[in-house]
Design an enzyme around this catalytic site. Structure first.
Site, short mmCIF file in Angstrom:
data_model
loop_
_atom_site.label_atom_id
_atom_site.label_comp_id
_atom_site.label_asym_id
_atom_site.label_seq_id
_atom_site.Cartn_x
_atom_site.Cartn_y
_atom_site.Cartn_z
N ASP A 31 0.86 -1.19 0.00
CA ASP A 31 0.00 0.00 0.00
C ASP A 31 0.89 1.23 0.00
O ASP A 31 1.99 1.18 0.55
CB ASP A 31 -0.92 0.00 1.24
CG ASP A 31 -2.20 0.79 1.01
OD1 ASP A 31 -2.11 2.00 0.73
OD2 ASP A 31 -3.30 0.20 1.10
N ASN A 32 0.42 2.32 -0.62
CA ASN A 32 1.22 3.57 -0.56
C ASN A 32 0.50 4.64 0.26
O ASN A 32 0.95 5.78 0.31
CB ASN A 32 1.52 4.09 -1.97
CG ASN A 32 0.26 4.48 -2.71
OD1 ASN A 32 -0.85 4.22 -2.24
ND2 ASN A 32 0.42 5.12 -3.86
N THR A 35 -4.75 6.91 -0.35
CA THR A 35 -6.10 7.21 0.13
C THR A 35 -6.46 6.33 1.33
O THR A 35 -7.64 6.22 1.68
CB THR A 35 -7.15 6.98 -0.99
OG1 THR A 35 -7.02 5.65 -1.48
CG2 THR A 35 -6.98 7.95 -2.13
N SER A 77 -6.44 0.96 -5.34
CA SER A 77 -6.95 2.04 -6.19
C SER A 77 -7.74 3.00 -5.31
O SER A 77 -8.41 2.55 -4.38
CB SER A 77 -7.92 1.48 -7.25
OG SER A 77 -8.61 2.53 -7.92
N LYS A 108 4.50 -15.24 -13.08
CA LYS A 108 5.62 -15.96 -12.44
C LYS A 108 5.13 -16.81 -11.28
O LYS A 108 5.88 -17.56 -10.68
CB LYS A 108 6.63 -14.95 -11.89
CG LYS A 108 7.35 -14.17 -12.97
CD LYS A 108 8.49 -13.40 -12.32
CE LYS A 108 8.45 -11.95 -12.74
NZ LYS A 108 9.05 -11.03 -11.83
N TYR A 148 -12.42 6.54 -12.89
CA TYR A 148 -12.64 5.33 -12.09
C TYR A 148 -13.35 4.26 -12.91
O TYR A 148 -12.89 3.12 -13.01
CB TYR A 148 -13.44 5.70 -10.85
CG TYR A 148 -13.57 4.58 -9.85
CD1 TYR A 148 -12.45 4.02 -9.25
CD2 TYR A 148 -14.82 4.07 -9.49
CE1 TYR A 148 -12.57 2.98 -8.32
CE2 TYR A 148 -14.95 3.05 -8.57
CZ TYR A 148 -13.83 2.51 -7.98
OH TYR A 148 -13.94 1.49 -7.07
#
Ligand code: UDP
Length: 316
Positions: A31-32, A35, A77, A108, A148
């Site tokens: 996660d960044n 939001t 997102s 992979k 979106y």
């Protein structure tokens, strides 16, 4: 099981992480926090089965991951209108480039099913009611919600292509309005706005005439549905709606939340933005027959739990 969750600090992601940790699964979250909030995953930090990678999926953090997984959930997102209006390019890129990065990683790690979060927004302002998975939608590609809606539609097209070209096992969850603990305080969603407003006796802001409808699913029900889709052996269908078919107008919702919070707030009407769907309600027949899933938590029970969460986290 070894689980990977992109967007694992968000509303659904953090509750899904909690669900799997309770089952003693090993969970890696990416996660960044664009939001979402660190607070949603703080309580997992001491758990030896929890691993966290702070990264933006658009930058392909998957390249550095050496582990294999048994199940992958792709939820990263922005998801509420206020959030994707603030981050429209990030929304488009997370659902295109970021999703492609994940699918490349999936190649992979081909034995792991991938559940991706799509949305009821792929149906746009629906001309069919309730919405079954077979409905193609009524979507504006050039408008307020298109970053979106079209981002998620692209992600679905990408999923179709990877599944058909490379036999990647991708399952698509079309998620209808979901609420519950770990919602962001200011994500601008109708439930969080109404709870904040009623708890502070501010006016309840209804956009438009308030006759538009939504159907709200409590997050625990949603998490369980995504899990069932993820573990289903050879699913007959790859696209499944998840949501609670209990449909309410925004006026009805405002009255229910006002009553549950015992608030003095007045209702005020504000202008509505473009392309706001008039009616939305999932047809969940497929989830019922294929997964034996249906929501168990009714709106009042779920709202009370959510109101308590707002009180404890933001109003103490
Ligand atoms: N809405 C509202 N007041 C608010 C926030 C939202 O009346 O303070 C309306 C909004 O116009 C929409 C519905 O509530 O018709 C659901 O909005 P939300 O942003 O929660 O999610 P959406 O389903 O539109 O993505």
């Amino acid at each position: 099981m070894k689980i990977l969750i992109t967007g694992g600090a968000g509303l659904i992601g953090s509750n899904l992480t909690d669900f799997h940790l309770r089952k003693n699964d090993q969970v890696t979250v990416i996660d960044n926090f664009i939001t979402s909030s660190k607070k949603n995953i703080e309580s997992f930090e001491q758990n030896k089965n929890f691993f966290f990678i702070k990264a933006d999926i658009i930058q392909n953090p998957f390249q550095t991951i050496k582990n294999n997984f048994d199940l992958i959930y792709h939820l990263a997102s922005p998801a509420s209108p206020i959030q994707y209006w603030r981050y429209p390019l990030e929304t488009l890129m997370a659902n295109s480039q970021g999703t492609d990065n994940l699918f490349q990683f999936g190649l992979k790690n081909k034995q792991a099913p991938i559940v991706i979060a799509s949305t009821s927004e792929v149906y746009g302002d629906p001309a069919i009611h309730p919405q079954p998975e077979t409905y193609y939608g009524n979507v504006n590609s050039y408008g307020e919600r298109s970053c979106y809606d079209e981002g998620k539609r692209f992600a679905e097209a990408l999923a179709y292509t990877y599944t058909n070209k490379y036999k990647l096992d991708i399952r698509i969850a079309r998620i209808f309005n979901t609420y519950g603990p770990n919602m962001e305080r200011n994500d601008g969603r109708v439930i969080s706005n109404f709870i904040n407003q009623t708890l502070t006796n501010q006016p309840i802001t209804i956009y438009g005439d308030g006759k538009q409808t939504r159907s709200f699913c409590y997050v625990d029900d949603m998490v369980f549905g995504l899990y069932l889709l993820g573990i289903k052996k050879s699913p007959q269908e790859r696209i499944v709606n998840f949501g609670n078919p209990d449909e309410k107008s925004m006026i009805e919702l405002a009255k229910i939340i006002k009553e549950l919070t015992e608030s003095q707030s007045k209702i005020v009407f504000k202008p509505i933005k473009g392309d706001d769907p008039q009616r939305r309600k999932p047809d969940i027949g497929r989830a019922r027959t294929m997964l034996n899933w249906q929501p168990k938590i009714d709106l009042e029970t779920g709202l009370l739990k959510t109101i308590n969460y707002f009180k404890q986290r933001f109003y103490q």
